[in-house]
Design an enzyme around this catalytic site. Structure first.
Site, PDB file in Angstrom:
ATOM      1  N   SER A  72       0.998  -0.834   0.194  1.00 31.65           N
ATOM      2  CA  SER A  72      -0.109  -0.134  -0.236  1.00 31.65           C
ATOM      3  C   SER A  72       0.574   1.499  -0.072  1.00 31.65           C
ATOM      4  O   SER A  72       0.549   2.552   0.001  1.00 31.65           O
ATOM      5  CB  SER A  72      -1.244   0.073   1.180  1.00 31.65           C
ATOM      6  OG  SER A  72       0.056   0.058   2.345  1.00 31.65           O
ATOM      7  N   TYR A  88      18.240   2.558  11.535  1.00 33.56           N
ATOM      8  CA  TYR A  88      17.090   2.152   9.906  1.00 33.56           C
ATOM      9  C   TYR A  88      18.596   1.453   8.874  1.00 33.56           C
ATOM     10  O   TYR A  88      18.214   0.282   8.338  1.00 33.56           O
ATOM     11  CB  TYR A  88      16.918   3.503   9.684  1.00 33.56           C
ATOM     12  CG  TYR A  88      16.364   3.468   7.995  1.00 33.56           C
ATOM     13  CD1 TYR A  88      16.874   3.647   6.711  1.00 33.56           C
ATOM     14  CD2 TYR A  88      15.014   2.329   7.214  1.00 33.56           C
ATOM     15  CE1 TYR A  88      16.267   3.043   5.453  1.00 33.56           C
ATOM     16  CE2 TYR A  88      14.411   2.573   6.305  1.00 33.56           C
ATOM     17  CZ  TYR A  88      14.989   2.458   5.126  1.00 33.56           C
ATOM     18  OH  TYR A  88      14.710   2.358   3.646  1.00 33.56           O
ATOM     19  N   ASN A 139      16.635   8.057  -3.107  1.00 32.81           N
ATOM     20  CA  ASN A 139      15.555   8.613  -2.581  1.00 32.81           C
ATOM     21  C   ASN A 139      14.667   8.235  -3.982  1.00 32.81           C
ATOM     22  O   ASN A 139      14.384   7.925  -5.301  1.00 32.81           O
ATOM     23  CB  ASN A 139      15.741   9.337  -2.648  1.00 32.81           C
ATOM     24  CG  ASN A 139      17.174  10.137  -1.577  1.00 32.81           C
ATOM     25  OD1 ASN A 139      18.004   9.089  -1.345  1.00 32.81           O
ATOM     26  ND2 ASN A 139      16.579  10.541  -0.490  1.00 32.81           N
TER      27      ASN A 139
HETATM   28  P1  NAP Z   1       5.620   3.403   2.518  1.00 30.36           P
HETATM   29  O1  NAP Z   1       4.498   4.267   0.972  1.00 30.36           O
HETATM   30  O2  NAP Z   1       6.277   4.441   3.765  1.00 30.36           O
HETATM   31  O3  NAP Z   1       4.946   2.108   2.930  1.00 30.36           O
HETATM   32  C1  NAP Z   1       5.327   1.220   4.017  1.00 30.36           C
HETATM   33  C2  NAP Z   1       4.582   0.164   3.240  1.00 30.36           C
HETATM   34  O4  NAP Z   1       5.122  -1.360   4.591  1.00 30.36           O
HETATM   35  C3  NAP Z   1       3.547   0.305   3.925  1.00 30.36           C
HETATM   36  O5  NAP Z   1       2.301  -0.199   2.819  1.00 30.36           O
HETATM   37  C4  NAP Z   1       2.975  -0.100   5.304  1.00 30.36           C
HETATM   38  O6  NAP Z   1       1.743  -0.846   5.607  1.00 30.36           O
HETATM   39  C5  NAP Z   1       4.491  -1.373   5.310  1.00 30.36           C
HETATM   40  N1  NAP Z   1       4.062  -1.600   6.808  1.00 30.36           N
HETATM   41  C6  NAP Z   1       4.926  -0.678   7.555  1.00 30.36           C
HETATM   42  N2  NAP Z   1       4.658  -1.768   8.575  1.00 30.36           N
HETATM   43  C7  NAP Z   1       4.206  -2.897   8.808  1.00 30.36           C
HETATM   44  C8  NAP Z   1       3.546  -3.529   9.293  1.00 30.36           C
HETATM   45  N3  NAP Z   1       3.824  -3.766  11.053  1.00 30.36           N
HETATM   46  N4  NAP Z   1       3.531  -5.266   8.970  1.00 30.36           N
HETATM   47  C9  NAP Z   1       2.850  -4.730   8.097  1.00 30.36           C
HETATM   48  N5  NAP Z   1       2.963  -4.155   6.479  1.00 30.36           N
HETATM   49  C10 NAP Z   1       3.758  -2.691   7.491  1.00 30.36           C
HETATM   50  O7  NAP Z   1       7.266   2.533   2.331  1.00 30.36           O
HETATM   51  P2  NAP Z   1       8.009   3.131   0.866  1.00 30.36           P
HETATM   52  O8  NAP Z   1       8.775   4.882   0.630  1.00 30.36           O
HETATM   53  O9  NAP Z   1       6.815   2.395  -0.677  1.00 30.36           O
HETATM   54  O10 NAP Z   1       9.558   2.303   1.241  1.00 30.36           O
HETATM   55  C11 NAP Z   1       8.880   0.651   0.274  1.00 30.36           C
HETATM   56  C12 NAP Z   1      10.436  -0.141   0.572  1.00 30.36           C
HETATM   57  O11 NAP Z   1      11.468   0.582  -0.157  1.00 30.36           O
HETATM   58  C13 NAP Z   1      10.949   0.205   1.951  1.00 30.36           C
HETATM   59  O12 NAP Z   1      11.431  -0.747   2.291  1.00 30.36           O
HETATM   60  C14 NAP Z   1      11.863   1.045   2.138  1.00 30.36           C
HETATM   61  O13 NAP Z   1      12.509   1.580   3.286  1.00 30.36           O
HETATM   62  C15 NAP Z   1      13.031   1.057   0.976  1.00 30.36           C
HETATM   63  N6  NAP Z   1      13.029   2.611   0.178  1.00 30.36           N
HETATM   64  C16 NAP Z   1      11.915   3.282   0.766  1.00 30.36           C
HETATM   65  C17 NAP Z   1      13.023   4.697  -0.109  1.00 30.36           C
HETATM   66  C18 NAP Z   1      11.916   5.796  -0.215  1.00 30.36           C
HETATM   67  O14 NAP Z   1      12.903   7.293  -0.627  1.00 30.36           O
HETATM   68  N7  NAP Z   1      10.875   5.358   0.021  1.00 30.36           N
HETATM   69  C19 NAP Z   1      14.511   4.769  -0.705  1.00 30.36           C
HETATM   70  C20 NAP Z   1      15.233   3.243  -0.702  1.00 30.36           C
HETATM   71  C21 NAP Z   1      14.080   1.918   0.239  1.00 30.36           C
HETATM   72  P3  NAP Z   1       0.523   0.041   5.744  1.00 30.36           P
HETATM   73  O15 NAP Z   1       0.781   1.221   4.960  1.00 30.36           O
HETATM   74  O16 NAP Z   1      -0.522  -0.862   6.670  1.00 30.36           O
HETATM   75  O17 NAP Z   1       0.668   1.446   6.695  1.00 30.36           O
HETATM   76  O1  GFB Z   2      14.189  12.863   1.503  1.00 26.20           O
HETATM   77  P1  GFB Z   2      15.424  13.133   3.744  1.00 26.20           P
HETATM   78  O2  GFB Z   2      14.397  13.471   3.873  1.00 26.20           O
HETATM   79  O3  GFB Z   2      16.134  11.997   3.495  1.00 26.20           O
HETATM   80  O4  GFB Z   2      15.977  14.425   2.759  1.00 26.20           O
HETATM   81  P2  GFB Z   2      17.403  12.460   3.360  1.00 26.20           P
HETATM   82  C1  GFB Z   2      16.240  15.410   3.505  1.00 26.20           C
HETATM   83  C2  GFB Z   2      17.413  16.389   3.006  1.00 26.20           C
HETATM   84  O5  GFB Z   2      16.426  17.720   2.032  1.00 26.20           O
HETATM   85  C3  GFB Z   2      17.809  17.243   3.871  1.00 26.20           C
HETATM   86  C4  GFB Z   2      16.062  18.690   3.090  1.00 26.20           C
HETATM   87  O6  GFB Z   2      18.989  17.944   2.923  1.00 26.20           O
HETATM   88  C5  GFB Z   2      16.480  18.190   3.942  1.00 26.20           C
HETATM   89  O7  GFB Z   2      16.999  19.788   5.278  1.00 26.20           O
HETATM   90  N1  GFB Z   2      15.237  18.990   2.520  1.00 26.20           N
HETATM   91  C6  GFB Z   2      14.907  20.557   2.318  1.00 26.20           C
HETATM   92  C7  GFB Z   2      13.845  18.279   3.065  1.00 26.20           C
HETATM   93  N2  GFB Z   2      13.713  20.644   3.109  1.00 26.20           N
HETATM   94  C8  GFB Z   2      12.757  19.122   3.024  1.00 26.20           C
HETATM   95  C9  GFB Z   2      11.625  19.543   3.748  1.00 26.20           C
HETATM   96  O8  GFB Z   2      10.426  18.927   3.256  1.00 26.20           O
HETATM   97  N3  GFB Z   2      11.598  17.102   3.915  1.00 26.20           N
HETATM   98  C10 GFB Z   2      12.673  17.000   4.140  1.00 26.20           C
HETATM   99  N4  GFB Z   2      11.936  15.585   4.749  1.00 26.20           N
HETATM  100  N5  GFB Z   2      13.776  16.885   3.548  1.00 26.20           N
HETATM  101  C11 GFB Z   2      17.445   9.196   4.140  1.00 26.20           C
HETATM  102  C12 GFB Z   2      17.151   8.660   4.936  1.00 26.20           C
HETATM  103  O9  GFB Z   2      17.993  10.656   3.704  1.00 26.20           O
HETATM  104  O10 GFB Z   2      17.231   8.890   3.095  1.00 26.20           O
HETATM  105  C13 GFB Z   2      15.821   7.562   5.624  1.00 26.20           C
HETATM  106  O11 GFB Z   2      17.370   9.242   6.455  1.00 26.20           O
HETATM  107  C14 GFB Z   2      16.133   6.762   3.369  1.00 26.20           C
HETATM  108  O12 GFB Z   2      16.196   6.417   6.227  1.00 26.20           O
HETATM  109  C15 GFB Z   2      15.940   8.012   2.966  1.00 26.20           C
HETATM  110  O13 GFB Z   2      16.470   6.161   3.300  1.00 26.20           O
HETATM  111  C16 GFB Z   2      15.894   7.071   1.471  1.00 26.20           C
HETATM  112  O14 GFB Z   2      17.752  11.523   2.026  1.00 26.20           O
HETATM  113  O15 GFB Z   2      18.710  12.779   4.029  1.00 26.20           O
END
Ligand code: NAP
Ligand code: GFB
Length: 320
Positions: A14, A142, A171
């Site tokens: 989701s 994390y 990201n």
């Molecule tokens: P997200 O939008 O926050 O979605 C998280 C998902 O995990 C949701 O479907 C949530 O379900 C489910 N979840 C969380 N806790 C749970 C639990 N206890 N039991 C069952 N389901 C659970 O995250 P996303 O950005 O899609 O990330 C997906 C994967 O990509 C993660 O492993 C994340 O570490 C990885 N990833 C993300 C990014 C990024 O920039 N977003 C970057 C690198 C890697 P509910 O909706 O029910 O809460």
């Molecule tokens: O995506 P973000 O929150 O995480 O980006 P990271 C943070 C950077 O964006 C910092 C700037 O330099 C912030 O100062 N920034 C500017 C903002 N405006 C905003 C805003 O409105 N929201 C946010 N969130 N940042 C994450 C990891 O690092 O990368 C997580 O902490 C995850 O674990 C994710 O893996 C992919 O890219 O810094």
């Protein structure tokens, strides 16, 4: 993928990445003949609970698993809750991987992140460097939880011959993201803030100095690559799924792209009292490009525009 009827379970179905995979499977030719795909959320099973995880697997009987479920957040959520990120994610990962092994799942693809690499490193970062030193302090909980997926994958393979592997996205952004300002990542945060600044005729505030560097991958591009990994990638070693080093942008450049996409004409200010987090985590996508030389990433400007349009169209129901 073998000749048993393929039943693919997507945990975290989701979320941002899960919904992108669902879109590609259901609307963009990602499904193959006779496959059953199940996209589940915490409503279907709380994966921090071993019994509910086992019940889910008994019900769905997956032959393949894409494991996305996690406690996920941007810099500011990680800064506050490193213990929660470590505990919840290690529990979820152990439940999903052990239950996959117990149920003889043919292949599991789990998800790491480019933010888990050593903070003090040479660039570009590649897949061989995951454990070469401590991660950036902002998200050590994390990061270590994610690194343990790689350790578990190798252990399941060496002890039981399991085909458990992982991908390392950079990201991610796109439709169905978490746009909450405190918990979410930078691009959804910027989009949400520009929308409000436009509506209320107030300045758009970017946090930090805007100088950190990031590579951003569109969730729909990542979805295609995830499906390719599920079908074709047969190593237990992780593979980075990212745009090229040359596509890295500063947070300032990303903010300017959002301003342009949202047609914002107001004042842009930088709140330098807020943390910049990690300065850079430049990753190489050479391994991916060698295996998928023809893959084309959506142009960043187009992906930002599509995400902004989705945000505006779904404002009332999205996560914010
Ligand atoms: P997200 O939008 O926050 O979605 C998280 C998902 O995990 C949701 O479907 C949530 O379900 C489910 N979840 C969380 N806790 C749970 C639990 N206890 N039991 C069952 N389901 C659970 O995250 P996303 O950005 O899609 O990330 C997906 C994967 O990509 C993660 O492993 C994340 O570490 C990885 N990833 C993300 C990014 C990024 O920039 N977003 C970057 C690198 C890697 P509910 O909706 O029910 O809460
Ligand atoms: O995506 P973000 O929150 O995480 O980006 P990271 C943070 C950077 O964006 C910092 C700037 O330099 C912030 O100062 N920034 C500017 C903002 N405006 C905003 C805003 O409105 N929201 C946010 N969130 N940042 C994450 C990891 O690092 O990368 C997580 O902490 C995850 O674990 C994710 O893996 C992919 O890219 O810094």
């Amino acid at each position: 993928m073998g000749d048993r009827k393929k039943v693919i379970l997507v945990t975290g179905g989701s979320g941002l990445v899960g919904k992108a995979i669902e879109t590609v499977v259901n609307e963009r030719g990602g499904r193959q003949e006779g496959e059953e795909w199940h996209f589940v959320s915490s409503k279907d099973a709380d994966l921090t609970n071993r019994e509910s995880t086992q019940e889910l697997f008994k019900r769905i009987k997956p032959t393949h698993v894409i494991h996305l479920a996690a406690l996920v957040g941007g810099l500011f959520r990680n800064l506050k809750y490193n213990l929660d990120f470590y505990r919840q994610n290690t529990i979820i990962n152990d439940n999903v991987l052990y239950t996959s092994y117990e149920n003889k799942v043919e292949k599991v693809v789990s998800c790491l992140s480019t933010c888990i690499f050593p903070d003090k490193t040479i660039y570009p970062i590649d897949e061989t460097m995951i454990h070469n030193g401590p991660p950036h302090n902002s998200n050590f909980g994390y990061a270590y939880a994610k690194r343990m997926i790689d350790v578990q994958n190798r252990a399941y393979h060496s002890q039981y011959g399991c085909k458990f592997t992982s991908v390392i996205p950079t990201n991610v952004f796109g439709p169905h993201d978490n746009f909450n300002l405190e918990d979410g990542h930078v691009l959804p945060g910027l989009i949400n803030k520009v929308y409000t600044a436009k509506k209320t005729n107030t300045p758009f505030v970017v946090w930090g100095t805007g100088s950190p560097l990031r590579q951003f991958i569109y969730s729909l591009d990542l979805a295609h690559l995830f499906i390719w990994v599920l079908r074709e990638y047969d190593s237990c070693d992780p593979i980075i799924l990212s745009v090229a080093e040359k596509d890295e942008v500063t947070i300032k450049q990303a903010a300017e792209m959002v301003v342009e996409a949202m047609e914002f004409k107001g004042e842009v200010v930088y709140d330098t009292t807020k943390s910049d987090g990690q300065h850079k985590k430049t990753a190489s996508n050479a391994k991916l490009m060698k295996l998928c030389p023809d893959f084309k990433f959506t142009p960043f400007k187009q992906a930002i525009k599509e995400t902004c349009d989705w945000f505006v169209a779904n404002y009332d129901t999205l996560r914010k």
